[in-house]
Design an enzyme around this catalytic site. Structure first.
Site, PDB file in Angstrom:
ATOM      1  N   GLU A  47      32.007  42.550  36.955  1.00 35.15           N
ATOM      2  CA  GLU A  47      31.171  43.505  36.239  1.00 35.15           C
ATOM      3  C   GLU A  47      31.481  43.323  34.753  1.00 35.15           C
ATOM      4  O   GLU A  47      32.650  43.331  34.364  1.00 35.15           O
ATOM      5  CB  GLU A  47      31.505  44.936  36.675  1.00 35.15           C
ATOM      6  CG  GLU A  47      30.600  45.903  35.953  1.00 35.15           C
ATOM      7  CD  GLU A  47      30.830  47.367  36.287  1.00 35.15           C
ATOM      8  OE1 GLU A  47      31.659  47.675  37.147  1.00 35.15           O
ATOM      9  OE2 GLU A  47      30.152  48.182  35.637  1.00 35.15           O
ATOM     10  N   ARG A  91      44.753  41.418  46.351  1.00 37.20           N
ATOM     11  CA  ARG A  91      44.630  41.207  44.917  1.00 37.20           C
ATOM     12  C   ARG A  91      45.998  40.818  44.335  1.00 37.20           C
ATOM     13  O   ARG A  91      47.034  41.038  44.938  1.00 37.20           O
ATOM     14  CB  ARG A  91      44.070  42.444  44.231  1.00 37.20           C
ATOM     15  CG  ARG A  91      44.933  43.686  44.347  1.00 37.20           C
ATOM     16  CD  ARG A  91      44.176  44.932  43.897  1.00 37.20           C
ATOM     17  NE  ARG A  91      43.963  44.956  42.468  1.00 37.20           N
ATOM     18  CZ  ARG A  91      42.755  44.999  41.893  1.00 37.20           C
ATOM     19  NH1 ARG A  91      41.660  45.009  42.620  1.00 37.20           N
ATOM     20  NH2 ARG A  91      42.638  45.043  40.593  1.00 37.20           N
ATOM     21  N   LYS A 151      41.012  46.693  34.153  1.00 34.10           N
ATOM     22  CA  LYS A 151      40.207  46.636  32.930  1.00 34.10           C
ATOM     23  C   LYS A 151      40.232  47.975  32.193  1.00 34.10           C
ATOM     24  O   LYS A 151      40.226  48.010  30.973  1.00 34.10           O
ATOM     25  CB  LYS A 151      38.768  46.249  33.264  1.00 34.10           C
ATOM     26  CG  LYS A 151      38.609  44.746  33.455  1.00 34.10           C
ATOM     27  CD  LYS A 151      37.166  44.364  33.653  1.00 34.10           C
ATOM     28  CE  LYS A 151      36.723  44.682  35.053  1.00 34.10           C
ATOM     29  NZ  LYS A 151      35.433  44.089  35.416  1.00 34.10           N
TER      30      LYS A 151
HETATM   31  P1  ATP Z   1      39.550  45.972  37.493  1.00 30.85           P
HETATM   32  O1  ATP Z   1      40.226  46.742  38.591  1.00 30.85           O
HETATM   33  O2  ATP Z   1      40.478  45.293  36.570  1.00 30.85           O
HETATM   34  O3  ATP Z   1      38.508  46.765  36.777  1.00 30.85           O
HETATM   35  P2  ATP Z   1      37.530  44.937  39.115  1.00 30.85           P
HETATM   36  O4  ATP Z   1      37.832  44.536  40.504  1.00 30.85           O
HETATM   37  O5  ATP Z   1      36.851  46.226  38.933  1.00 30.85           O
HETATM   38  O6  ATP Z   1      38.826  44.817  38.259  1.00 30.85           O
HETATM   39  P3  ATP Z   1      35.390  43.142  38.799  1.00 30.85           P
HETATM   40  O7  ATP Z   1      34.690  42.759  37.561  1.00 30.85           O
HETATM   41  O8  ATP Z   1      34.658  43.946  39.794  1.00 30.85           O
HETATM   42  O9  ATP Z   1      36.697  43.875  38.355  1.00 30.85           O
HETATM   43  O10 ATP Z   1      36.060  41.868  39.481  1.00 30.85           O
HETATM   44  C1  ATP Z   1      35.409  40.667  39.762  1.00 30.85           C
HETATM   45  C2  ATP Z   1      36.108  40.000  40.905  1.00 30.85           C
HETATM   46  O11 ATP Z   1      37.471  39.785  40.601  1.00 30.85           O
HETATM   47  C3  ATP Z   1      36.055  40.853  42.149  1.00 30.85           C
HETATM   48  O12 ATP Z   1      35.632  40.049  43.213  1.00 30.85           O
HETATM   49  C4  ATP Z   1      37.443  41.344  42.313  1.00 30.85           C
HETATM   50  O13 ATP Z   1      37.749  41.505  43.663  1.00 30.85           O
HETATM   51  C5  ATP Z   1      38.277  40.249  41.659  1.00 30.85           C
HETATM   52  N1  ATP Z   1      39.536  40.791  41.143  1.00 30.85           N
HETATM   53  C6  ATP Z   1      39.698  41.802  40.267  1.00 30.85           C
HETATM   54  N2  ATP Z   1      41.004  42.074  40.075  1.00 30.85           N
HETATM   55  C7  ATP Z   1      41.702  41.192  40.842  1.00 30.85           C
HETATM   56  C8  ATP Z   1      43.087  40.962  41.091  1.00 30.85           C
HETATM   57  N3  ATP Z   1      44.040  41.677  40.496  1.00 30.85           N
HETATM   58  N4  ATP Z   1      43.421  39.962  41.937  1.00 30.85           N
HETATM   59  C9  ATP Z   1      42.477  39.218  42.532  1.00 30.85           C
HETATM   60  N5  ATP Z   1      41.163  39.391  42.349  1.00 30.85           N
HETATM   61  C10 ATP Z   1      40.760  40.370  41.521  1.00 30.85           C
HETATM   62 MG    MG Z   2      35.082  46.602  40.070  1.00 33.06          MG
END
Ligand code: ATP
Ligand code: MG
Length: 556
Positions: A35, A260, A270
């Site tokens: 996102e 993760r 983020k």
């Molecule tokens: P955040 O929790 O930092 O906001 P998010 O999961 O909301 O991260 P997205 O932009 O939705 O952020 O993430 C894009 C992809 O990256 C998703 O498929 C998510 O599962 C993966 N991702 C995010 N954080 C991690 C992590 N710590 N380890 C592995 N994959 C991750």
């Molecule tokens: Mg997300």
């Protein structure tokens, strides 16, 4: 890019099986779906390496898709940074980057179809009422009074929602699934909401926006994704995705969840990273202390070191915490092989060679890399006045001192052996200059009759260039900064010594024209890289030569 065959994991095994049974006719299509509401961090790197790595491994494709259903938090700045980071890590997405917002028309049609099937309805409960009707983990929810309205009524209302007849929050579209489901995600989740808001891709075309869950599974289906790889927290959303795809009879990607990445001494969220930026705890998203990809890049991390790290931590289904020392090790190892050596005196103190001719200059030719002859050599000038590091001299040295002291001798790296005769002090008793003698018979050979104590680095004073050196360290001094702490938040664990700026470092002249972003091993000091952003001569410390935190941990 794959130099050596990489070990597989439980996901590659699933795909191998699918290929054997011909489940997706042997096609492999993955995607990385961020996102655009912030910069990517090291956790995302794990997902990027996994998704793009699988596509490479199986000769498939990987899409970069922006899941942009939440315009108020998203921006073009984030989109551009994400593209740059994925490219920099060394991956190529299939065709053009995709946007969930590209599918808003189809998603709207899918929603209408659900309504017509009697599987979605417009609900006017207020958010508070909605919460009350939702039930709890222990108690089932209650049906909304709007649940049994006719498809005709609902289609008409949904069309009016789209036309902008209603205010934000006045009503939502909900999927009609099961208010008694033990899985809260199945209790008639919201699939569309009203937001009178400009969108960075679709402008003012829409005032209704699809929710993430509805969008995500259908976007995967529309892109013919075969294996939809995501983190474990989406496991409980899978039944909802299955329901949407089965009800609408679309293609059905297989979702596979993995754990993760959690790193100690680091935050990878983020929201929290944005808070560090917005509240001014760091300089920006690319501050070299940030766990963002852009921060790591500016810190001097190489893309290869990050890929190696992601490879080593592996892919599993059980949550764990990885030691940030592993990430630091990966860059240390990569730079040890790849970075040229150079001499930089961070806390300079003057040395005068009393027996060296005033105007004499010599040029020493030294190897750029101790193990790689192909890295070539460079020329280092030498003269009567030098700088050495203040830490390399002690008037009353501790036991086993391997550096300079009064009456003692050391070798200057790549140069002569010198012996210290006198330390000149200022009024406060600080040593400001050392008077030494050099032994002209010691260039490349051992002295006769005495033994130098060690080897120290140096620069010629009149040839040196002055630079700013930023000594970066871990941003947090607590292993789990964002775990639950009684009265503290992650901001209370910011390491006050995470940045020490030295304004008067003296560098050998070859460093003056180092390209931005180039990494070096400053002999005996650590790995540094020329700052990517500033036009001034600034070097950032990427990592120390050895892990000093391991010792701190061991003492605890
Ligand atoms: P955040 O929790 O930092 O906001 P998010 O999961 O909301 O991260 P997205 O932009 O939705 O952020 O993430 C894009 C992809 O990256 C998703 O498929 C998510 O599962 C993966 N991702 C995010 N954080 C991690 C992590 N710590 N380890 C592995 N994959 C991750
Ligand atoms: Mg997300």
């Amino acid at each position: 890019m794959s130099e050596t065959p990489k070990p597989g994991n439980f996901i590659t095994q699933i795909i191998e099986k699918d290929n054997e049974t011909g489940k997706y006719a042997g096609n492999v299509m993955t995607r990385f779906p961020p996102e655009p509401n912030g910069y990517l961090h090291i956790g995302h790197a794990k997902s990027i390496c996994l998704n793009f790595g699988i596509a490479e491994r199986f000769n498939g494709q990987c899409n970069l898709r922006f899941d942009d259903t939440n315009p108020e938090k998203e921006s073009l700045e984030y989109i551009n940074s994400i593209k740059k980071d994925v490219e920099w890590l060394g991956f190529e997405w299939a065709e053009e980057p995709k946007f969930a917002s590209n599918y808003f028309d189809q998603l709207f049609d899918f929603a209408v179809e659900l309504i017509k099937l009697g599987k979605a309805y417009v609900c006017k409960l207020t958010p508070d009422e909605m919460r009350e009707y939702r039930g709890t983990l222990k108690e089932p929810g209650k049906n909304s009074p709007y649940r049994d309205t006719t498809p005709e009524e609902n289609v008409a209302l949904f069309m009016e929602m789209k036309k902008g007849k209603f205010a934000d929050g006045e009503m939502v579209l909900r999927a009609k699934i099961d208010m008694a489901s033990p899985n809260m995600n199945m209790r008639d989740p919201i699939i569309y909401r009203i937001r009178h808001m400009h969108h960075h891709q679709t402008g003012d075309k829409w005032c209704v926006y699809p929710m993430y869950d509805f969008t995500h599974c259908l976007s995967d289906a529309m892109e013919s994704v075969t294996h939809s790889i995501c983190t474990l927290e989406f496991q409980d959303h899978r039944p909802l995705y299955d329901w949407v795809l089965d009800t609408l009879k679309t293609a059905h990607p297989q979702q596979i969840e993995f754990a993760r990445l959690n790193l100690n001494y680091t935050v990878t969220s983020k929201r929290k990273l944005k808070q560090l930026v917005d509240d001014g705890h760091v300089e920006g998203w690319d501050d070299p202390r940030m766990s963002t990809i852009s921060g790591l890049r500016r810190r001097g991390y190489t893309a290869r070191s990050i890929r190696n790290f992601c490879e080593r931590i592996g892919v599993t289904r059980s949550d764990g915490i990885v030691d940030v020392g592993m990430l630091e090790h990966a860059v240390r190892e990569d730079l040890d092989q790849g970075a040229n050596r150079a001499m930089a005196v961070l806390n300079p103190i003057k040395v005068t060679l009393t027996n060296y001719l005033d105007d004499k200059e010599e040029i020493f030719t030294v190897n750029n890399h101790p193990k790689k002859t192909e890295a070539g050599t460079r020329q280092v000038p030498f003269s009567k006045n030098l700088f050495i590091d203040a830490a390399d001299f002690a008037e009353t040295p501790p036991k086993k001192w391997k550096r300079l002291t009064l009456g003692g001798a050391v070798r200057l790296r790549g140069g002569y052996v010198i012996t210290c005769d006198e330390a000149i002090k200022d009024a406060d008793g600080n040593v400001v200059e050392l008077l030494c003698r050099y032994d002209e018979n010691t260039l490349g050979v051992n002295p006769e009759g005495y033994k130098p104590k060690g080897v120290i680095h140096w620069v010629s004073a009149k040839h040196a260039v002055t630079a700013e050196v930023r000594l970066y360290d871990r941003l947090f001094n607590e292993a789990a900064p964002d775990a639950h702490h009684e009265t503290k938040t992650f901001l209370d664990f910011i390491n006050k010594e995470s940045l020490v700026v030295l304004q008067n470092a003296k560098l050998e002249p070859s460093l003056e024209h180092a390209a931005k972003g180039t990494g070096f091993q400053f002999e005996r000091e650590g790995y540094f890289c020329r700052d990517l952003v500033s036009d001034k001569l600034i070097f950032n410390r990427t990592v120390t030569l050895r892990d000093s935190w391991a010792k701190i941990e061991a003492k605890r």
